[in-house]
Design a protein around this motif. Structure first.
Motif, PDB file in Angstrom:
ATOM      1  N   ASP A  25       0.831  -1.207   0.000  1.00 61.33           N
ATOM      2  CA  ASP A  25       0.000   0.000   0.000  1.00 61.33           C
ATOM      3  C   ASP A  25       0.863   1.253   0.000  1.00 61.33           C
ATOM      4  N   ILE A  26       1.925   1.235   0.802  1.00 63.77           N
ATOM      5  CA  ILE A  26       2.829   2.387   0.843  1.00 63.77           C
ATOM      6  C   ILE A  26       3.527   2.555  -0.501  1.00 63.77           C
ATOM      7  N   PHE A  27       3.934   1.447  -1.115  1.00 64.16           N
ATOM      8  CA  PHE A  27       4.599   1.501  -2.417  1.00 64.16           C
ATOM      9  C   PHE A  27       3.684   2.119  -3.471  1.00 64.16           C
ATOM     10  N   GLU A  28       2.427   1.719  -3.503  1.00 61.54           N
ATOM     11  CA  GLU A  28       1.491   2.258  -4.490  1.00 61.54           C
ATOM     12  C   GLU A  28       1.206   3.741  -4.232  1.00 61.54           C
ATOM     13  N   ASN A  29       1.150   4.142  -2.974  1.00 57.88           N
ATOM     14  CA  ASN A  29       0.963   5.559  -2.662  1.00 57.88           C
ATOM     15  C   ASN A  29       2.160   6.388  -3.133  1.00 57.88           C
ATOM     16  N   GLU A  30       3.357   5.832  -2.970  1.00 56.43           N
ATOM     17  CA  GLU A  30       4.547   6.534  -3.432  1.00 56.43           C
ATOM     18  C   GLU A  30       4.569   6.620  -4.958  1.00 56.43           C
ATOM     19  N   CYS A  31       4.101   5.574  -5.634  1.00 58.66           N
ATOM     20  CA  CYS A  31       4.009   5.613  -7.102  1.00 58.66           C
ATOM     21  C   CYS A  31       3.064   6.729  -7.546  1.00 58.66           C
ATOM     22  N   SER A  32       1.933   6.851  -6.880  1.00 58.04           N
ATOM     23  CA  SER A  32       0.977   7.910  -7.231  1.00 58.04           C
ATOM     24  C   SER A  32       1.571   9.283  -6.958  1.00 58.04           C
ATOM     25  N   ARG A  33       2.304   9.416  -5.848  1.00 53.11           N
ATOM     26  CA  ARG A  33       2.887  10.708  -5.495  1.00 53.11           C
ATOM     27  C   ARG A  33       3.928  11.159  -6.506  1.00 53.11           C
ATOM     28  N   LEU A  34       4.685  10.218  -7.063  1.00 56.88           N
ATOM     29  CA  LEU A  34       5.780  10.550  -7.975  1.00 56.88           C
ATOM     30  C   LEU A  34       5.411  10.339  -9.440  1.00 56.88           C
ATOM     31  N   GLY A  35       4.132  10.097  -9.725  1.00 58.73           N
ATOM     32  CA  GLY A  35       3.680  10.024 -11.106  1.00 58.73           C
ATOM     33  C   GLY A  35       3.980   8.730 -11.817  1.00 58.73           C
ATOM     34  N   VAL A  36       4.230   7.651 -11.088  1.00 56.29           N
ATOM     35  CA  VAL A  36       4.448   6.344 -11.710  1.00 56.29           C
ATOM     36  C   VAL A  36       3.089   5.659 -11.774  1.00 56.29           C
ATOM     37  N   GLU A  37       2.407   5.770 -12.915  1.00 57.28           N
ATOM     38  CA  GLU A  37       1.019   5.330 -13.017  1.00 57.28           C
ATOM     39  C   GLU A  37       0.846   4.052 -13.840  1.00 57.28           C
ATOM     40  N   ARG A  38       1.610   3.887 -14.910  1.00 56.84           N
ATOM     41  CA  ARG A  38       1.417   2.731 -15.787  1.00 56.84           C
ATOM     42  C   ARG A  38       1.909   1.445 -15.135  1.00 56.84           C
ATOM     43  N   ASP A  39       1.269   0.342 -15.492  1.00 58.58           N
ATOM     44  CA  ASP A  39       1.618  -0.952 -14.903  1.00 58.58           C
ATOM     45  C   ASP A  39       3.065  -1.335 -15.183  1.00 58.58           C
ATOM     46  N   ILE A  40       3.519  -1.106 -16.415  1.00 59.77           N
ATOM     47  CA  ILE A  40       4.892  -1.499 -16.776  1.00 59.77           C
ATOM     48  C   ILE A  40       5.908  -0.690 -15.967  1.00 59.77           C
ATOM     49  N   GLU A  41       5.583   0.573 -15.673  1.00 59.89           N
ATOM     50  CA  GLU A  41       6.481   1.400 -14.871  1.00 59.89           C
ATOM     51  C   GLU A  41       6.541   0.891 -13.431  1.00 59.89           C
ATOM     52  N   LYS A  42       5.393   0.497 -12.889  1.00 55.86           N
ATOM     53  CA  LYS A  42       5.374  -0.021 -11.517  1.00 55.86           C
ATOM     54  C   LYS A  42       6.159  -1.329 -11.414  1.00 55.86           C
ATOM     55  N   ILE A  43       5.994  -2.187 -12.417  1.00 56.92           N
ATOM     56  CA  ILE A  43       6.701  -3.473 -12.395  1.00 56.92           C
ATOM     57  C   ILE A  43       8.207  -3.265 -12.494  1.00 56.92           C
ATOM     58  N   GLU A  44       8.633  -2.340 -13.345  1.00 51.52           N
ATOM     59  CA  GLU A  44      10.063  -2.101 -13.514  1.00 51.52           C
ATOM     60  C   GLU A  44      10.680  -1.484 -12.266  1.00 51.52           C
ATOM     61  N   ILE A  45      10.009  -0.488 -11.689  1.00 52.56           N
ATOM     62  CA  ILE A  45      10.588   0.188 -10.517  1.00 52.56           C
ATOM     63  C   ILE A  45      10.477  -0.671  -9.269  1.00 52.56           C
ATOM     64  N   PHE A  46       9.543  -1.620  -9.265  1.00 58.71           N
ATOM     65  CA  PHE A  46       9.388  -2.538  -8.136  1.00 58.71           C
ATOM     66  C   PHE A  46      10.650  -3.372  -7.935  1.00 58.71           C
ATOM     67  N   ARG A  47      11.312  -3.711  -9.046  1.00 57.30           N
ATOM     68  CA  ARG A  47      12.530  -4.522  -8.970  1.00 57.30           C
ATOM     69  C   ARG A  47      13.631  -3.825  -8.166  1.00 57.30           C
ATOM     70  N   LEU A  48      13.657  -2.499  -8.169  1.00 58.71           N
ATOM     71  CA  LEU A  48      14.699  -1.755  -7.478  1.00 58.71           C
ATOM     72  C   LEU A  48      14.544  -1.779  -5.966  1.00 58.71           C
TER      73      LEU A  48
END
Length: 388
Positions: free
Chosen positions: A166-189
């Motif tokens: 939940d915190i990860f998804e909130n941070e994605c929304s805050r920093l403009g990471v909206e697309r699924d492929i972007e979330k999957i790629e940045i999740f690896r980091l």
């Protein structure tokens, strides 16, 4: 009763960028005149009367994530209307005259600029904007974005994986990471240890073009802690040594990770029972309403622990000095047996000396051999030689 159209937007607070607030960014009249509110007047704390309306309650239930916005008509009674419209019909906010946003387009042709020149300027401007705007997140941009995430990494041992998600998804929304492929790629980091192997397996099975929902669900099912180990550790965590405040902060984090919805009184009680009794007994429980209150009390009691540790250390030091002094002043002589063997400066009781024990063993062996020989001689002398 008149009505005005208010534009509500979820944005970051100026005091704390990590906190989301609902703000009013513009006000529109029935004749489509739009007025902009300055940043300092946008937070809802300057619109207390407006928050009591039914329209705002609907907005509050609708807007949940940063960046969301809604425009809604709200009918205003006389006392609320006076806050946004004066007697002359001017749109105001707390007696501040708002600036009207111009919507008219200037269609007057610009002299001295031909249509061809203007076209080239627009083409260059468009090309420049296209170059500046990244078409997709590259690995370098992803790492830059990930550095702004306020979240710890996942090792597979985190106590509450769904809460971390939940915190990860909130941070994605805050920093403009909206697309699924972007979330999957940045999740690896944000993965470490066995989680990296899990990511590799998922990449083979689903590829980057799959839905983020699939990755999230699979990870939570794989690493969600369904046992009691994390909860048991969080509740039984107690102060041992060091700073009282550091203990309290870690205890709060552990309890919050296991149960995000834990109520404040229970959280305070669990922090207090992990303290030494002489510390917790010095705190007035009736004065504790928030966790910050117990943190404040604990900071003021650090001297109790420091004093006890100092006394314990002083007692240990004194005992060591006394024992050393007794040993120095006692009649402690070297072992005389070792001195005879030219093994000088050996301090131990003579009864425990290795050389003495060895000599005693040798004497015992000789005595046993002598006794056995004597017994055999007597036996031979008593027997009849004819029978031999």
């Amino acid at each position: 009763m008149e009505k005005l159209k208010f534009e509500f937007t979820v944005k970051s607070s100026t005091e704390d960028p990590k906190t989301n607030i609902i703000a009013i960014t513009s006000i529109t009249t029935p004749d489509d005149r739009c007025f902009i509110l300055p940043d300092q007047l946008q937070p809802m704390r300057y619109h207390a009367k407006l928050t009591t309306t039914a329209g705002y309650q609907k907005i509050k239930a609708t807007l949940q994530k940063r960046g969301q916005a809604r425009k809604v008509w709200i009918s205003l009674a006389g006392d609320i209307l006076q806050q946004y419209k004066d007697e002359d019909g001017n749109i105001i906010c707390n007696d501040y005259l708002l600036e009207e946003m111009s919507t008219a387009q200037d269609t007057t042709p610009t002299p001295n600029i031909t249509e061809e020149t203007l076209s080239r300027i627009l083409e260059k401007f468009t090309e420049k904007k296209t170059e500046d705007k990244p078409q997709d997140y590259g690995i370098r941009n992803l790492r830059k974005v990930s550095e702004k995430f306020v979240i710890e990494k996942l090792t597979g041992k985190n106590s509450n994986v769904p809460q971390w998600m939940d915190i990860f998804e909130n941070e994605c929304s805050r920093l403009g990471v909206e697309r699924d492929i972007e979330k999957i790629e940045i999740f690896r980091l944000f993965l470490e240890d066995s989680c990296i192997d899990w990511y590799g397996s998922m990449l083979i099975k689903y590829t980057l073009d799959s839905e983020w929902r699939t990755w999230k669900q699979n990870f939570c099912e794989t690493y969600a802690n369904k046992g009691w180990t994390g909860i048991r550790y969080a509740i039984s965590y107690k102060y041992i040594k060091g700073s009282l405040l550091e203990y309290a902060l870690k205890k709060e984090r552990l309890l919050s990770e296991t149960n995000k919805s834990i109520d404040t009184p229970t959280l305070i009680d669990l922090i207090a029972v992990g303290l030494p009794n002489f510390v917790s007994d010095s705190i007035d429980r009736e004065k504790l309403n928030q966790t910050e209150d117990i943190f404040k009390e604990i900071r003021g009691l650090e001297h109790l622990v420091n004093k006890k540790n100092s006394e314990k250390k002083s007692t240990t030091t004194t005992t060591y000095i006394e024992n050393k002094s007794k040993a120095k002043n006692s009649d402690h002589k070297p072992c005389s047996i070792c001195e005879k063997k030219n093994k000088s400066n050996r301090y131990h009781p003579e009864s425990l000396c290795w050389f003495r024990n060895k000599a005693d063993d040798q004497q015992n062996k000789e005595y046993i051999r002598h006794v056995n020989n004597s017994g055999l001689e007597i036996e031979l002398n008593t027997k009849d030689p004819k029978n031999l």
